[in-house]
Scaffold this active site. Structure first.
Site, PDB file in Angstrom:
ATOM      1  N   ARG A  38       0.858  -1.194   0.000  1.00  0.00           N
ATOM      2  CA  ARG A  38       0.000   0.000   0.000  1.00  0.00           C
ATOM      3  C   ARG A  38       0.891   1.240   0.000  1.00  0.00           C
ATOM      4  O   ARG A  38       1.121   1.866   1.035  1.00  0.00           O
ATOM      5  CB  ARG A  38      -0.932  -0.010   1.213  1.00  0.00           C
ATOM      6  N   ASP A  62       2.379   4.938  -0.298  1.00  0.00           N
ATOM      7  CA  ASP A  62       1.837   6.212   0.159  1.00  0.00           C
ATOM      8  C   ASP A  62       1.711   7.221  -0.970  1.00  0.00           C
ATOM      9  O   ASP A  62       2.199   7.001  -2.085  1.00  0.00           O
ATOM     10  CB  ASP A  62       2.745   6.807   1.247  1.00  0.00           C
ATOM     11  N   ARG A 108      11.385   5.360   4.018  1.00  0.00           N
ATOM     12  CA  ARG A 108      11.627   6.799   3.984  1.00  0.00           C
ATOM     13  C   ARG A 108      12.296   7.281   5.269  1.00  0.00           C
ATOM     14  O   ARG A 108      13.102   8.216   5.248  1.00  0.00           O
ATOM     15  CB  ARG A 108      10.321   7.544   3.734  1.00  0.00           C
TER      16      ARG A 108
END
Length: 255
Positions: free
Chosen positions: A50, A52, A202
């Site tokens: 999923r 972002d 990230r």
């Protein structure tokens, strides 16, 4: 109902992410609406990751059940026709077993993060890389990254909104390579694991950038990991440079 797996690439810039969200464009919605143009009715697809808002993919995998038995090549071509002009494409399609699940059958996810170090603004890669002004110390970043490889509690490197049951993950690989780039240098981070926490990649890249810039020492990465608190994490990198590049399965669905 026959089940099909799709390998999907997309530019994440226009989307709120992969997953459907009310009132916002998503990659999932774009693919489901394309399926509905082929077979009228409501479609729901499941994906391996999923991603972002703003995150890209070259190797996302999703699956869907359809009423009709399609020839996979023709199904992919028909979907690509109906996906226009969205920056989404089905690059491969295969009929799979009924128990195949794009998310739960996966045994590995692979991500690439692209950072470009140069003074001049990027043009062709705008929105596709994280640009920094100065060349980072890549050896120092590699030294810092080495502390994260293996099985750890990654509480420091996951979003406060992460819904995973446990922060403990096995990180199989972080490799960092330098690639020639016009007027500068591209730094490519490759990360590989069975699964990742929300914002883990990230968070790791943003922290390693601080090491490369000289604001952190490599050993500070180990201290941040051991702290097991989000407050110890470095800045989270922007989504622009992140790509889901591949998903591994016990049996490769695309041959």
């Amino acid at each position: 109902m026959p089940r099909y797996a799709f390998r999907i690439e997309y530019h994440g810039g226009p989307f709120c992410g992969w997953q459907r969200q009310a009132g916002q464009p998503s990659v999932q919605q774009a693919v489901e609406e394309a399926l509905a143009r082929l077979e009228p009715g409501e479609h729901r697809i499941a994906a391996a990751g999923r991603t972002d808002a703003g995150v890209h993919a070259t190797g996302q995998v999703a699956h869907a059940d359809l009423a009709k038995a399609w020839e996979p090549f023709r199904l992919a071509q028909a979907l690509n026709w109906h996906l226009k002009p969205a920056p989404v494409a089905v690059t491969d399609c295969a009929r799979v077993a009924e128990d195949f699940h794009a998310r739960f059958s996966a045994v590995e996810r692979r991500y690439l993060f692209r950072m470009v170090a140069r003074r001049a603004p990027v043009t062709h890669d705008r929105g596709l890389v994280w640009q920094v002004p100065n060349l980072p110390d890549v050896d120092a970043m590699r030294e810092g990254a080495a502390h994260l490889i293996g099985r750890h509690d990654f509480t420091t490197f996951r979003s406060a909104m992460c819904q995973a049951d446990s922060p403990v993950k096995m990180l199989d690989e972080i490799s960092i390579a330098e690639v020639d780039y016009p007027g500068g240098c591209e730094i490519r981070f490759t990360l590989r694991a069975r699964s990742f926490l929300h914002n883990q990649v990230r968070s790791i890249v943003g922290t390693l950038e601080r090491v490369g810039a000289g604001s952190w020492r490599p050993e500070d990465v180990a201290a941040a990991l051991e702290a097991r608190t989000r407050a110890a994490c470095g800045p989270v990198s922007p989504p622009d440079g992140l790509y889901l590049t591949g998903v591994g399965y016990p049996e490769e669905p695309f041959g």
